[in-house]
Motif scaffolding. Structure first.
Motif, mmCIF file in Angstrom:
data_model
loop_
_atom_site.group_PDB
_atom_site.id
_atom_site.type_symbol
_atom_site.label_atom_id
_atom_site.label_comp_id
_atom_site.label_asym_id
_atom_site.label_seq_id
_atom_site.Cartn_x
_atom_site.Cartn_y
_atom_site.Cartn_z
ATOM 1 N N MET A 6 7.429 32.145 42.298
ATOM 2 C CA MET A 6 6.039 32.382 41.988
ATOM 3 C C MET A 6 5.768 32.161 40.553
ATOM 4 O O MET A 6 4.731 31.497 40.127
ATOM 5 C CB MET A 6 5.767 33.843 42.318
ATOM 6 N N ASP A 7 6.812 32.645 39.725
ATOM 7 C CA ASP A 7 6.461 32.512 38.101
ATOM 8 C C ASP A 7 6.499 31.118 37.602
ATOM 9 O O ASP A 7 5.722 30.605 36.912
ATOM 10 C CB ASP A 7 7.764 33.331 37.410
ATOM 11 N N GLN A 8 7.219 30.197 38.280
ATOM 12 C CA GLN A 8 7.467 28.804 38.113
ATOM 13 C C GLN A 8 6.223 28.004 38.438
ATOM 14 O O GLN A 8 5.804 27.143 37.700
ATOM 15 C CB GLN A 8 8.719 27.930 38.471
ATOM 16 N N LEU A 9 5.692 28.284 39.629
ATOM 17 C CA LEU A 9 4.379 27.825 40.294
ATOM 18 C C LEU A 9 3.382 27.977 39.224
ATOM 19 O O LEU A 9 2.617 27.368 38.904
ATOM 20 C CB LEU A 9 4.375 28.335 41.507
ATOM 21 N N LYS A 10 3.144 29.270 38.963
ATOM 22 C CA LYS A 10 2.086 29.752 38.151
ATOM 23 C C LYS A 10 2.332 29.069 36.704
ATOM 24 O O LYS A 10 1.347 28.426 36.124
ATOM 25 C CB LYS A 10 2.212 31.343 37.891
ATOM 26 N N PHE A 11 3.523 29.072 36.241
ATOM 27 C CA PHE A 11 3.717 28.322 34.978
ATOM 28 C C PHE A 11 3.339 26.791 35.031
ATOM 29 O O PHE A 11 2.556 26.413 33.929
ATOM 30 C CB PHE A 11 5.211 28.325 34.792
ATOM 31 N N VAL A 12 3.646 25.995 35.903
ATOM 32 C CA VAL A 12 3.138 24.686 35.795
ATOM 33 C C VAL A 12 1.646 24.656 36.189
ATOM 34 O O VAL A 12 1.055 23.585 35.389
ATOM 35 C CB VAL A 12 4.090 23.760 37.052
ATOM 36 N N ARG A 13 1.227 25.215 36.941
ATOM 37 C CA ARG A 13 -0.542 25.318 37.003
ATOM 38 C C ARG A 13 -1.099 25.588 35.850
ATOM 39 O O ARG A 13 -1.930 24.847 35.575
ATOM 40 C CB ARG A 13 -0.905 26.320 38.147
ATOM 41 N N LEU A 14 -0.585 26.719 35.135
ATOM 42 C CA LEU A 14 -1.250 27.017 33.938
ATOM 43 C C LEU A 14 -1.128 25.754 32.696
ATOM 44 O O LEU A 14 -1.960 25.547 31.933
ATOM 45 C CB LEU A 14 -0.740 28.299 33.355
ATOM 46 N N GLN A 15 0.079 25.356 32.897
ATOM 47 C CA GLN A 15 0.394 24.241 31.893
ATOM 48 C C GLN A 15 -0.657 22.908 32.135
ATOM 49 O O GLN A 15 -1.185 22.421 31.285
ATOM 50 C CB GLN A 15 1.746 23.487 32.040
ATOM 51 N N THR A 16 -0.966 22.499 33.317
ATOM 52 C CA THR A 16 -1.868 21.669 33.918
ATOM 53 C C THR A 16 -3.211 22.022 33.339
ATOM 54 O O THR A 16 -4.014 21.093 32.652
ATOM 55 C CB THR A 16 -1.729 21.611 35.347
ATOM 56 N N ILE A 17 -3.489 23.237 33.883
ATOM 57 C CA ILE A 17 -5.085 23.481 33.275
ATOM 58 C C ILE A 17 -5.176 23.670 31.707
ATOM 59 O O ILE A 17 -6.191 23.087 31.303
ATOM 60 C CB ILE A 17 -5.142 25.066 33.851
ATOM 61 N N GLU A 18 -4.332 24.215 30.994
ATOM 62 C CA GLU A 18 -4.438 24.207 29.555
ATOM 63 C C GLU A 18 -4.261 22.559 29.148
ATOM 64 O O GLU A 18 -5.136 22.380 28.103
ATOM 65 C CB GLU A 18 -3.139 24.914 29.109
ATOM 66 N N TYR A 19 -3.501 22.010 29.571
ATOM 67 C CA TYR A 19 -3.669 20.426 29.108
ATOM 68 C C TYR A 19 -4.899 19.614 29.367
ATOM 69 O O TYR A 19 -5.299 18.695 28.404
ATOM 70 C CB TYR A 19 -2.431 19.578 29.759
ATOM 71 N N VAL A 20 -5.729 19.970 30.427
ATOM 72 C CA VAL A 20 -6.851 19.021 30.725
ATOM 73 C C VAL A 20 -7.943 19.850 30.282
ATOM 74 O O VAL A 20 -9.257 19.232 30.289
ATOM 75 C CB VAL A 20 -7.148 18.662 32.016
ATOM 76 N N LYS A 21 -8.126 21.192 30.033
ATOM 77 C CA LYS A 21 -9.362 21.806 29.980
ATOM 78 C C LYS A 21 -10.138 21.563 28.806
ATOM 79 O O LYS A 21 -11.409 21.828 28.780
ATOM 80 C CB LYS A 21 -8.944 23.224 29.819
ATOM 81 N N GLY A 22 -9.694 20.740 27.566
ATOM 82 C CA GLY A 22 -10.566 20.216 26.497
ATOM 83 C C GLY A 22 -11.027 18.888 26.781
ATOM 84 O O GLY A 22 -11.777 18.273 25.975
ATOM 85 N N MET A 23 -10.789 18.492 27.958
ATOM 86 C CA MET A 23 -11.115 17.118 28.217
ATOM 87 C C MET A 23 -12.631 16.903 28.748
ATOM 88 O O MET A 23 -12.952 17.997 29.302
ATOM 89 C CB MET A 23 -10.333 16.140 29.207
ATOM 90 N N ASP A 24 -13.332 15.912 28.906
ATOM 91 C CA ASP A 24 -14.612 15.868 29.374
ATOM 92 C C ASP A 24 -14.626 15.099 30.626
ATOM 93 O O ASP A 24 -13.642 14.253 30.999
ATOM 94 C CB ASP A 24 -15.592 15.281 28.477
ATOM 95 N N ASP A 25 -15.437 15.142 31.437
ATOM 96 C CA ASP A 25 -15.656 14.671 32.862
ATOM 97 C C ASP A 25 -15.397 13.256 32.947
ATOM 98 O O ASP A 25 -14.727 12.740 33.748
ATOM 99 C CB ASP A 25 -16.873 15.094 33.370
ATOM 100 N N SER A 26 -16.248 12.399 31.845
ATOM 101 C CA SER A 26 -16.054 10.998 31.895
ATOM 102 C C SER A 26 -14.466 10.464 31.664
ATOM 103 O O SER A 26 -14.206 9.780 32.156
ATOM 104 C CB SER A 26 -16.944 10.369 30.897
ATOM 105 N N THR A 27 -13.899 11.278 30.747
ATOM 106 C CA THR A 27 -12.457 11.038 30.620
ATOM 107 C C THR A 27 -11.402 10.993 31.885
ATOM 108 O O THR A 27 -10.836 10.014 32.115
ATOM 109 C CB THR A 27 -11.958 11.548 29.245
#
Length: 156
Positions: A6-27
């Protein structure tokens, strides 16, 4: 309740979200040359596969937003879309909420058997909730790596 899977699954999901959250839709809708999908498709696909493996196969209620299967199932691609995809913001909200549901609904059921064993397209057989979630670590990490590579290609 803390659990390594559960901890690893949550870790990779949070990494993904953090990585893309500053991007814009068109990119997130740019399809790099030679590929058939974009960052937004990878995010939606992660959501759909998570619903299947974390909830549907575990005998729990799923929450597929309208048209998500048509947009993000395996084998789909944006060039075939005839409907508007969700915004990046909506996808990130859904991915965040989904991980919370996984933790709330499944953290106490990890050692439970699923209703019937599931054999993946690659030949792996899953019999417990924890095994399904363990597969999702691999799936999420694979798509996170794809997203990172796509972003690098787009930026260069």
């Amino acid at each position: 309740m803390s659990n390594f899977v559960m901890d690893q699954l949550k870790f990779v999901r949070l990494q993904t979200i953090e990585y893309v959250k500053g991007m814009d839709d068109s990119t997130t809708e740019i399809i790099p040359i030679g590929l058939k999908n974009h960052i937004k498709w990878n995010l939606g696909h992660m959501y759909v596969i998570h619903e299947k493996f974390a909830f549907q196969l575990a005998g729990q209620d799923t929450q597929y937003p309208a048209n998500f299967n048509k947009l993000f199932d395996p084998g789909t691609k944006p060039s075939d879309w005839d409907i508007e995809p969700p915004t990046l913001s909506r996808l990130l909200d859904l991915l965040t909420e989904q991980m919370q549901r996984v933790e709330e609904v499944l953290s106490s059921k990890l050692n439970e058997d699923i209703h019937s064993p599931y054999k993946s397209s690659t030949g792996l057989t899953f019999t417990t909730v924890e095994q399904l979630l363990g597969f999702l670590i691999y799936h999420e990490a694979m798509h996170f790596a794809t997203i990172k590579n796509m972003k690098s290609i787009i930026e260069n």
